[in-house]
Design a protein around this motif. Structure first.
Motif, PDB file in Angstrom:
ATOM      1  N   TRP A 183       0.887  -1.132   0.125  1.00  0.00           N
ATOM      2  CA  TRP A 183       0.170   0.048   0.153  1.00  0.00           C
ATOM      3  C   TRP A 183       0.873   1.324  -0.006  1.00  0.00           C
ATOM      4  O   TRP A 183       2.080   1.296   0.724  1.00  0.00           O
ATOM      5  CB  TRP A 183      -0.950  -0.136   1.285  1.00  0.00           C
TER       6      TRP A 183
ATOM      7  N   THR B  37       0.813   5.749  -0.140  1.00  0.00           N
ATOM      8  CA  THR B  37       0.199   6.857  -0.157  1.00  0.00           C
ATOM      9  C   THR B  37       0.494   7.948  -1.029  1.00  0.00           C
ATOM     10  O   THR B  37       1.754   8.045  -1.316  1.00  0.00           O
ATOM     11  CB  THR B  37       0.459   7.737   1.243  1.00  0.00           C
TER      12      THR B  37
ATOM     13  N   TRP C 161      -1.400  13.868  -4.712  1.00  0.00           N
ATOM     14  CA  TRP C 161      -1.735  14.418  -6.246  1.00  0.00           C
ATOM     15  C   TRP C 161      -1.307  16.077  -6.416  1.00  0.00           C
ATOM     16  O   TRP C 161      -1.767  16.822  -5.636  1.00  0.00           O
ATOM     17  CB  TRP C 161      -2.958  14.132  -6.804  1.00  0.00           C
TER      18      TRP C 161
ATOM     19  N   ARG D 107       1.776  13.591  -9.616  1.00  0.00           N
ATOM     20  CA  ARG D 107       1.685  12.887  -8.391  1.00  0.00           C
ATOM     21  C   ARG D 107       2.971  12.401  -7.972  1.00  0.00           C
ATOM     22  O   ARG D 107       3.833  12.184  -8.529  1.00  0.00           O
ATOM     23  CB  ARG D 107       0.774  11.716  -8.710  1.00  0.00           C
TER      24      ARG D 107
ATOM     25  N   SER E 134       4.946   4.086   2.191  1.00  0.00           N
ATOM     26  CA  SER E 134       4.440   2.957   1.939  1.00  0.00           C
ATOM     27  C   SER E 134       4.359   1.925   3.164  1.00  0.00           C
ATOM     28  O   SER E 134       5.283   2.117   3.962  1.00  0.00           O
ATOM     29  CB  SER E 134       5.212   2.115   0.738  1.00  0.00           C
TER      30      SER E 134
ATOM     31  N   ARG F  89      -1.966  -1.062   4.956  1.00  0.00           N
ATOM     32  CA  ARG F  89      -3.428  -0.330   4.609  1.00  0.00           C
ATOM     33  C   ARG F  89      -3.606   0.659   5.641  1.00  0.00           C
ATOM     34  O   ARG F  89      -3.881   1.665   5.399  1.00  0.00           O
ATOM     35  CB  ARG F  89      -4.291  -1.263   4.080  1.00  0.00           C
TER      36      ARG F  89
ATOM     37  N   THR G  42      -4.170  10.093  -2.104  1.00  0.00           N
ATOM     38  CA  THR G  42      -5.227   8.635  -2.055  1.00  0.00           C
ATOM     39  C   THR G  42      -4.256   7.579  -1.521  1.00  0.00           C
ATOM     40  O   THR G  42      -3.284   7.630  -1.526  1.00  0.00           O
ATOM     41  CB  THR G  42      -5.717   8.260  -3.521  1.00  0.00           C
TER      42      THR G  42
ATOM     43  N   GLU H  85      -3.507   3.886  -2.516  1.00  0.00           N
ATOM     44  CA  GLU H  85      -3.289   2.698  -3.593  1.00  0.00           C
ATOM     45  C   GLU H  85      -2.592   1.359  -3.267  1.00  0.00           C
ATOM     46  O   GLU H  85      -1.597   1.558  -2.392  1.00  0.00           O
ATOM     47  CB  GLU H  85      -2.764   3.578  -4.877  1.00  0.00           C
ATOM     48  N   ARG H  86      -2.797   0.620  -3.939  1.00  0.00           N
ATOM     49  CA  ARG H  86      -1.990  -0.865  -3.996  1.00  0.00           C
ATOM     50  C   ARG H  86      -0.813  -0.519  -4.756  1.00  0.00           C
ATOM     51  O   ARG H  86      -0.900   0.091  -5.857  1.00  0.00           O
ATOM     52  CB  ARG H  86      -2.360  -1.975  -4.543  1.00  0.00           C
ATOM     53  N   SER H  87       0.343  -0.943  -4.245  1.00  0.00           N
ATOM     54  CA  SER H  87       1.656  -0.711  -4.910  1.00  0.00           C
ATOM     55  C   SER H  87       1.781  -1.926  -6.137  1.00  0.00           C
ATOM     56  O   SER H  87       1.360  -2.833  -5.736  1.00  0.00           O
ATOM     57  CB  SER H  87       2.814  -0.942  -3.963  1.00  0.00           C
ATOM     58  N   ASP H  88       2.637  -1.517  -7.143  1.00  0.00           N
ATOM     59  CA  ASP H  88       2.952  -2.811  -8.131  1.00  0.00           C
ATOM     60  C   ASP H  88       3.969  -3.594  -7.540  1.00  0.00           C
ATOM     61  O   ASP H  88       4.045  -4.737  -8.143  1.00  0.00           O
ATOM     62  CB  ASP H  88       3.327  -2.152  -9.320  1.00  0.00           C
TER      63      ASP H  88
END
Length: 95
Positions: A21, A23, A26, A63, A68, A71, A89, A91-94
C-alpha cells in the motif's frame, strides 16, 4: 515495507508477504509549492531537498508516492494529507 504472516492453504505453512500500500499525493491548482514542501518536511520528516524533489514530482508529473506500508498506516497518512488540504489517495503498490 511492512509484512504480515499469511497461511498458504496449499503449502500449509505461514509465509511473509509484503503489504503493498502507498500514499499518493496529487497535484492541485490551489496549494503553493512552498506550502507542499513544508507539509512534506513536517509530516513525513523529509529533508528540505527531498521534500522539494517530491513537491516537484507532484507539480511536474501530477503525483508522487510519499510512503508505503500497511493499509492502516497509509490510511492515516492520507487522512493527514487531507487535514493539510492536500489531495491524497491510498493505492496498492505494484511492487
Amino acid at each position: 515495507m511492512g509484512t504480515q504472516e499469511r497461511l498458504d492453504p496449499q503449502a500449509g505453512v505461514g509465509t511473509r508477504v509484503r503489504e503493498p500500500w502507498v500514499t499518493v499525493v496529487w497535484n492541485d491548482p490551489v496549494n503553493l509549492m512552498s506550502y507542499v514542501t513544508r507539509v512534506f518536511q513536517e509530516y513525513f520528516g523529509l529533508a528540505r531537498h527531498e521534500a522539494e524533489a517530491r513537491m516537484r514530482e507532484v507539480h511536474e508529473k501530477g503525483r508522487s508516492v510519499l510512503s508505503s506500508g500497511s493499509r492502516e498506516q497509509m490510511e492515516i497518512h492520507v487522512q493527514a494529507m487531507h487535514g493539510y488540504g492536500l489531495w491524497a489517495t491510498l493505492e496498492r503498490s505494484d511492487g
